[in-house]
Motif scaffolding. Structure first.
Motif, short mmCIF file in Angstrom:
data_model
loop_
_atom_site.label_atom_id
_atom_site.label_comp_id
_atom_site.label_asym_id
_atom_site.label_seq_id
_atom_site.Cartn_x
_atom_site.Cartn_y
_atom_site.Cartn_z
N GLU A 158 -6.98 -40.76 31.00
CA GLU A 158 -7.57 -40.84 29.67
C GLU A 158 -6.53 -40.38 28.65
O GLU A 158 -6.05 -39.24 28.70
N VAL A 159 -6.17 -41.29 27.73
CA VAL A 159 -5.16 -40.97 26.72
C VAL A 159 -5.85 -40.87 25.36
O VAL A 159 -6.55 -41.77 24.94
N GLU A 160 -5.64 -39.71 24.72
CA GLU A 160 -6.17 -39.49 23.38
C GLU A 160 -5.10 -38.77 22.58
O GLU A 160 -4.56 -37.76 23.04
N GLY A 161 -4.80 -39.29 21.36
CA GLY A 161 -3.75 -38.68 20.56
C GLY A 161 -2.45 -38.69 21.33
O GLY A 161 -2.02 -39.73 21.82
N GLN A 162 -1.83 -37.52 21.47
CA GLN A 162 -0.56 -37.42 22.22
C GLN A 162 -0.75 -36.74 23.57
O GLN A 162 0.19 -36.16 24.12
N GLY A 163 -1.97 -36.80 24.10
CA GLY A 163 -2.24 -36.12 25.37
C GLY A 163 -2.78 -37.06 26.43
O GLY A 163 -3.47 -38.03 26.14
N LEU A 164 -2.46 -36.74 27.70
CA LEU A 164 -3.00 -37.47 28.85
C LEU A 164 -3.83 -36.51 29.69
O LEU A 164 -3.37 -35.41 30.02
N THR A 165 -5.05 -36.94 30.03
CA THR A 165 -5.92 -36.16 30.92
C THR A 165 -6.15 -36.99 32.18
O THR A 165 -6.48 -38.17 32.09
N ILE A 166 -5.92 -36.38 33.35
CA ILE A 166 -6.21 -37.05 34.63
C ILE A 166 -7.38 -36.31 35.27
O ILE A 166 -7.37 -35.08 35.39
N VAL A 167 -8.41 -37.07 35.67
CA VAL A 167 -9.62 -36.46 36.25
C VAL A 167 -9.94 -37.12 37.60
O VAL A 167 -9.92 -38.34 37.72
N SER A 168 -10.22 -36.29 38.61
CA SER A 168 -10.67 -36.78 39.92
C SER A 168 -11.98 -36.07 40.26
O SER A 168 -12.14 -34.88 39.95
N VAL A 169 -12.89 -36.80 40.93
CA VAL A 169 -14.18 -36.20 41.27
C VAL A 169 -14.70 -36.81 42.57
O VAL A 169 -14.50 -37.99 42.83
N ASP A 170 -15.32 -35.98 43.42
CA ASP A 170 -15.83 -36.53 44.69
C ASP A 170 -17.28 -36.13 44.99
O ASP A 170 -17.75 -36.27 46.11
N GLY A 171 -17.99 -35.62 44.00
CA GLY A 171 -19.39 -35.25 44.23
C GLY A 171 -19.58 -33.79 44.58
O GLY A 171 -20.69 -33.26 44.45
N TYR A 172 -18.52 -33.12 45.06
CA TYR A 172 -18.60 -31.70 45.41
C TYR A 172 -17.71 -30.85 44.52
O TYR A 172 -17.86 -29.65 44.42
N ARG A 173 -16.73 -31.52 43.90
CA ARG A 173 -15.77 -30.79 43.07
C ARG A 173 -15.14 -31.74 42.05
O ARG A 173 -15.21 -32.97 42.20
N LEU A 174 -14.53 -31.16 41.05
CA LEU A 174 -13.86 -31.94 40.02
C LEU A 174 -12.52 -31.29 39.73
O LEU A 174 -12.41 -30.05 39.71
N ALA A 175 -11.49 -32.11 39.53
CA ALA A 175 -10.16 -31.60 39.19
C ALA A 175 -9.68 -32.29 37.92
O ALA A 175 -9.78 -33.51 37.80
N LEU A 176 -9.19 -31.50 36.98
CA LEU A 176 -8.73 -32.05 35.70
C LEU A 176 -7.40 -31.41 35.31
O LEU A 176 -7.24 -30.19 35.42
N ARG A 177 -6.47 -32.26 34.86
CA ARG A 177 -5.18 -31.76 34.35
C ARG A 177 -4.89 -32.44 33.03
O ARG A 177 -5.16 -33.63 32.85
N HIS A 178 -4.36 -31.68 32.08
CA HIS A 178 -4.04 -32.23 30.75
C HIS A 178 -2.61 -31.84 30.36
O HIS A 178 -2.21 -30.70 30.55
N GLU A 179 -1.86 -32.81 29.86
CA GLU A 179 -0.49 -32.55 29.39
C GLU A 179 -0.19 -33.44 28.19
O GLU A 179 -0.79 -34.50 28.02
N ASP A 351 -6.14 -18.35 32.58
CA ASP A 351 -6.70 -17.21 31.86
C ASP A 351 -6.11 -17.06 30.46
O ASP A 351 -6.48 -16.16 29.72
N ASP A 352 -5.17 -17.96 30.09
CA ASP A 352 -4.54 -17.84 28.77
C ASP A 352 -5.16 -18.78 27.73
O ASP A 352 -4.58 -19.00 26.65
N ASP A 353 -6.29 -19.41 28.05
CA ASP A 353 -7.00 -20.32 27.14
C ASP A 353 -6.24 -21.61 26.82
O ASP A 353 -6.59 -22.32 25.88
N SER A 354 -5.18 -21.92 27.59
CA SER A 354 -4.43 -23.16 27.31
C SER A 354 -5.23 -24.41 27.73
O SER A 354 -5.06 -25.48 27.18
N GLU A 355 -6.12 -24.23 28.72
CA GLU A 355 -6.99 -25.31 29.20
C GLU A 355 -6.22 -26.57 29.63
O GLU A 355 -6.70 -27.69 29.46
N ASN A 356 -4.98 -26.40 30.15
CA ASN A 356 -4.25 -27.59 30.64
C ASN A 356 -4.70 -27.97 32.05
O ASN A 356 -4.27 -28.97 32.59
N PHE A 357 -5.59 -27.15 32.64
CA PHE A 357 -6.24 -27.56 33.89
C PHE A 357 -7.66 -27.01 33.93
O PHE A 357 -7.98 -26.02 33.26
N LEU A 358 -8.50 -27.69 34.70
CA LEU A 358 -9.87 -27.22 34.93
C LEU A 358 -10.30 -27.75 36.29
O LEU A 358 -10.14 -28.93 36.58
#
Length: 370
Positions: A158-179, A351-358
């Motif tokens: 997912e590209v918005e503005g100058q950032g890319l977010t990659i999201v994977s999900v399998d029904g039990y967990r979700l992984a997100l990275r943003h750069e 823990d630094d509020d950067s939210e580049n991963f979730l």
């Protein structure tokens, strides 16, 4: 066709192209690599889902093209001495010489090899190989292998503005990275889903370098270009999970901890859990302390890990592997765990509020005996 090339370079190119070769196919040419010697030497592997084409520096004396069985060709080149490989072919008979070694093998007609799909340009982005590689590796583990929801067998870009977010999900967990991305062309915001199998190959092709990798979104395909290598994959179509609504963010309990210490504690308790002896981790969050325990047929295990924050004695169960995968993927020394109740998901953030991963891990119901 006639060319000469350094053995190490040719071996590396065969290894790269082979990743997209079908191990078994009703079309024999798909079990091979297409070699094309024109102004440059190109090697292509294609399994009708993913295609990889790479360029090798070579001295081309005669142009031409043919298909060679990937396994045999790879084995021959790998076992040759470290020297210049001289390759020549006539009427599909191939002669390979290197040092004192010589092979004569049969190739097949390049006309039988299907053409790689054309990527009809829509949008594109550029970022460093290092960044793209880490984003893929830190989300790929959560891609679903359940074919009943094909869209989730890939990752959302997912590209918005100058950032890319990659999201994977399998029904039990979700992984997100943003750069942040270096360059973008096309629409201001766009998104597409790339099959997990193709992303696994992109991760291997990318290096730990700052050189750019480009991603091009086509009408039906997506193309990754990394150095002299290009990978084309069919996009997955369908409705991807609305992940923003799926992640609870108003969690009352916030616990901070050292990532390595948390991994070490979970790892120790997990020693008595196996595929045959499955059991959830019982996690109890107290003031500045996380207690982890489990019990299986061979015994029980307990461990404690110092954390910052008060969980108020919240008791929650987790699949040990899912929790471990998320913490291992988290690119931070310290993480924040957000929790609400014993049946609500656990959200893992920097823990630094950067939210580049979730990362989000769903809990497992605990039985009295666990």
């Amino acid at each position: 066709m006639k060319f000469s090339c350094e053995k190490a370079l040719l071996q590396s190119a065969i290894s790269t192209a082979s990743r997209a070769v079908s191990p078994k196919s009703s079309i024999p040419a798909l079990e091979g690599i297409l070699l094309e010697a024109q102004s440059e030497l190109r090697l292509t592997g294609y399994n009708l889902e993913t295609g990889i084409r790479t360029i090798v520096p070579a001295d081309i004396q005669e142009s031409g093209s043919l298909v060679l069985g990937a396994r045999l060709f790879g084995d021959i080149i790998r076992k040759l001495p470290d020297d210049i490989v001289v390759f020549s072919s006539e009427n599909y008979t191939v002669n390979i010489k290197c040092g004192m070694s010589e092979f004569n093998i049969l190739g097949t007609d390049p006309e039988e090899f299907p053409e790689l799909p054309t990527v009809e340009y829509q949008n594109s982005l550029e970022m460093s190989q290092e960044k793209l590689k880490s984003m893929i590796s830190q989300t790929l583990f959560a891609v679903s292998d359940n074919e009943s929801r094909p869209i989730h067998t890939g990752s959302l870009f997912e590209v918005e503005g100058q950032g890319l977010t990659i999201v994977s999900v399998d029904g039990y967990r979700l992984a997100l990275r943003h750069e942040e991305i270096d360059k973008k062309e096309g629409a201001d915001a766009f998104s597409f889903v790339v099959p997990g199998a193709a992303l696994s190959e992109v991760e291997k092709i990318c290096d730990h370098v700052d050189e750019a990798a480009s991603v091009t979104q086509g009408a039906r395909h997506v193309m990754f270009k990394v150095g002299d290598t290009m990978l084309v994959a069919r996009r997955l179509e369908g409705e991807f999970l609305a992940y923003r609504q799926a992640v609870p963010r108003n969690n009352p309990i916030r616990i901070e901890g050292d990532t390595r210490s948390l991994i070490a504690s979970i790892d120790r308790v997990s020693l008595i859990i196996s595929d045959k002896l499955k059991s959830p981790l019982r996690c109890v969050f107290e003031e500045n302390l996380l207690k982890i325990s489990t019990r299986t047929a061979i015994g029980d295990a307990r461990d404690e890990c110092a954390v910052d924050g008060d969980g108020g004695g919240l008791e929650i169960g987790f699949n040990n592997k899912y929790l471990m995968d998320a913490l291992k993927a988290a690119p931070a020394d310290r993480v924040r765990l957000e929790l609400s109740t014993g049946v609500s998901p656990c959200v893992i953030l920097p823990d630094d509020d950067s939210e580049n991963f979730l990362y989000m891990v769903l809990p497992v119901r605990l039985k009295a005996g666990d």
